[in-house]
Scaffold this motif. Structure first.
Motif, mmCIF file in Angstrom:
data_model
loop_
_atom_site.group_PDB
_atom_site.id
_atom_site.type_symbol
_atom_site.label_atom_id
_atom_site.label_comp_id
_atom_site.label_asym_id
_atom_site.label_seq_id
_atom_site.Cartn_x
_atom_site.Cartn_y
_atom_site.Cartn_z
ATOM 1 N N UNK A 229 0.833 -1.201 0.000
ATOM 2 C CA UNK A 229 0.000 0.000 0.000
ATOM 3 C C UNK A 229 0.869 1.252 0.000
ATOM 4 N N UNK A 230 0.250 2.389 -0.255
ATOM 5 C CA UNK A 230 0.971 3.659 -0.303
ATOM 6 C C UNK A 230 0.988 4.292 1.078
ATOM 7 N N UNK A 236 -5.168 9.453 8.757
ATOM 8 C CA UNK A 236 -6.124 8.615 8.028
ATOM 9 C C UNK A 236 -6.285 7.255 8.695
ATOM 10 N N UNK A 237 -5.211 6.738 9.265
ATOM 11 C CA UNK A 237 -5.306 5.488 10.005
ATOM 12 C C UNK A 237 -6.206 5.659 11.220
ATOM 13 N N UNK A 474 -5.653 0.999 2.205
ATOM 14 C CA UNK A 474 -4.619 0.493 3.126
ATOM 15 C C UNK A 474 -4.236 1.626 4.089
ATOM 16 N N UNK A 475 -5.119 1.946 5.036
ATOM 17 C CA UNK A 475 -4.848 3.087 5.932
ATOM 18 C C UNK A 475 -3.623 2.902 6.810
ATOM 19 N N UNK A 476 -3.217 1.646 7.045
ATOM 20 C CA UNK A 476 -2.085 1.369 7.940
ATOM 21 C C UNK A 476 -0.809 1.037 7.181
ATOM 22 N N UNK A 477 -0.730 1.423 5.902
ATOM 23 C CA UNK A 477 0.440 1.074 5.093
ATOM 24 C C UNK A 477 1.732 1.612 5.698
ATOM 25 N N UNK A 482 6.952 0.600 8.145
ATOM 26 C CA UNK A 482 7.952 1.000 9.149
ATOM 27 C C UNK A 482 8.220 -0.140 10.126
ATOM 28 N N UNK A 483 7.189 -0.874 10.495
ATOM 29 C CA UNK A 483 7.374 -2.009 11.397
ATOM 30 C C UNK A 483 8.326 -3.022 10.766
ATOM 31 N N UNK A 484 8.151 -3.253 9.467
ATOM 32 C CA UNK A 484 8.996 -4.220 8.775
ATOM 33 C C UNK A 484 10.420 -3.699 8.605
#
Length: 495
Positions: A229-230, A236-237, A474-477, A482-484
């Motif tokens: 996702x972008x 937005x999340x 994909x609001x949590x993209x 960043x987590x990854x």
């Protein structure tokens, strides 16, 4: 340095123009493959294969250890979308890895470094009149070394090949690997320079780009391409979580509360009209037609216009004689541009269907005594900082085909009417919306207005468009990317 003749510069330019045109085109697979062969010759031997922490999906990625990270984003000032994505990612680093710092380095504008693509290296070498490669890599090396980063994230297509080579040289000097990631900030189509095969991981925003990245990969079956996702603003999340399904009773209640908070009439649907950060384009004509068509078929609505820096338009909207405009446009014949250098082929059957439906709505309004009696408010806004709330309050978004705006709308289940696009990088964004079924594309203001009017009169159709947008959102993209990246960076730092 040896003086370069005017003839040599001319030869360089003449060679570079067709190469750049070829690079910009992702429509010709054979052209891409031939370019790939050149890329392989140029980059082969110049970079060592990087081991990656294999993962093709971000689902289930957890942070086992956090520590402050020094993040360096690489970009260029060729559009606000790259910077916006970097800011969204940077703020997530601060949230998920407390104490982290991030910087955005524009190697073009701020530091006068011209980034050569792999094919340009080949051209430069063939001229053998000057050695830009070592000169530019040296400047890149010093610039990146001055930041002393723990991780580097590229958000621009020109910030992959040459910067990666400089980073590999710096990693060798430090004796510790500096991970290098690319986050593609385009949505539906992308320049082939995005897809550098040696990065630790490549994050793309859509299935279209995922397939394109696989085609561009020198090694088939490459495992470091991720459909993520972008990255969009954290707000937005937050709003997507609060809103949930905007078509549910809870979602409708939350939307109503946001409308009330923003000062809108809670009983009227809201059409949010945007034209980019500068408030440019045919915004005025679109708003005029929206007001006229909605009024004509008796639809009560609020048209909210984001004017950006266009203060003249904002002031004009506040004093415009809307009744006079509606009367004039209702009697005007439909006019189309005779010549169109850029644009998409009009689906005549689809537009005829919209025309028929609109005419039926007009006849129905006439029979019910509502024709020409729609209660339509027009609200002009300058720059706003709470766009997530406005998109939650809106029922339809009218905008140009910018990737960030489309992704933001989808994150909150908002149907989209696209009005224009930049030839090249934004053309594929229109396809993403049409293929996913959460919007339409029209260029003529009168067609835009008729289509939106039909949507607002058909609650089932509007719900269907909204649900399709929600499926694509994909609001949590930014959070997931960043987590990854952060987890992999911490793992590298522990080695």
């Amino acid at each position: 340095m040896k003086r370069t003749s005017a003839g040599t510069w001319l030869a360089y330019v003449l060679l570079l123009i067709p190469a750049s045109l070829a690079l910009a085109s992702n429509q010709n697979p054979s052209a891409r493959l031939s370019l790939r062969r050149i890329f392989g010759k140029v980059s082969g031997g110049g970079a060592q294969e990087i081991n990656t922490l294999d993962a093709t999906s971000l689902s289930g990625v957890t942070i086992t250890e956090t520590r402050p990270l020094k993040v360096l984003f690489l970009s260029a000032d060729t559009g606000g979308g790259h910077r916006a994505s970097a800011e969204a990612l940077g703020k997530q680093f601060a949230i998920q890895f407390p104490g982290s710092t991030y910087e955005l380095a524009d190697l073009w504008t701020d530091h006068g470094v011209y980034i050569l693509s792999p094919i340009e290296y080949q051209i430069e070498r063939s001229l053998r009149q000057f050695s830009l490669e070592s000169y530019l890599l040296g400047r890149l090396y010093k610039r990146i070394e001055s930041h002393d980063p723990d991780v580097i994230v590229s958000v621009h297509p020109t910030m992959n090949h040459a910067p990666l080579r400089a980073v590999q040289k710096l990693s060798k000097k430090r004796g510790k690997h500096i991970p290098f990631f690319t986050v593609v900030t385009d949505l539906g189509s992308g320049h082939c320079m995005w897809f550098e095969k040696k990065v630790n991981k490549l994050y793309v925003a859509s299935q279209r780009l995922y397939k394109l990245a696989e085609e561009e990969a020198v090694h088939p079956g490459r495992k470091n391409i991720v459909m993520a996702g972008l990255p969009i603003r954290h707000g937005f999340s937050v709003q997507a979580e609060k809103l949930g399904d905007r078509n549910s009773l809870e979602g409708k209640a939350y939307q109503k509360s946001i409308k009330e908070e923003l000062g809108f009439n809670t009983e009227k649907p809201v059409v949010l009209v945007m034209g980019g950060g500068e408030g440019v384009g045919s915004l005025s004509d679109i708003v005029n037609q929206l007001y006229t068509k909605l009024t004509t078929i008796g639809v009560d609505a609020t048209i909210c216009v984001v004017c950006g820096r266009n203060e003249k338009l904002k002031a004009d909207l506040e004093t415009r004689d809307w009744d006079a405009i509606a009367e004039k446009l209702s009697t005007d014949k439909k006019r189309r541009r005779l010549f169109r250098f850029f644009g998409r082929k009009v689906d005549k059957k689809h537009m005829q269907s919209i025309e028929n439906t609109y005419q039926l709505a007009t006849e129905t309004a006439d029979e019910n005594g509502k024709k020409g009696k729609g209660d339509v408010d027009v609200v002009g806004l300058g720059f706003i900082t709470n766009m997530p709330e406005y998109m939650v309050a809106a029922d339809v978004l009218v905008t140009k085909a910018g990737p960030g705006t489309i992704a933001e709308a989808a994150s909150v289940g908002l149907p989209v009417m696209l009005t224009s696009y930049l030839p090249g990088q934004e053309a594929g964004n229109v396809d993403v919306v049409l293929e996913s079924g959460y919007g339409d594309y029209c260029e003529e203001p009168i067609d835009i207005a008729k289509t939106v009017s039909v949507w607002l009169q058909d609650s089932e159709l509007l719900t269907s468009l909204s649900m399709a947008a929600q499926r694509s959102g994909r609001p949590d993209a930014a959070d997931e990317i960043v987590r990854d990246i952060g987890s992999q960076t911490v793992a590298w730092l522990k080695l």
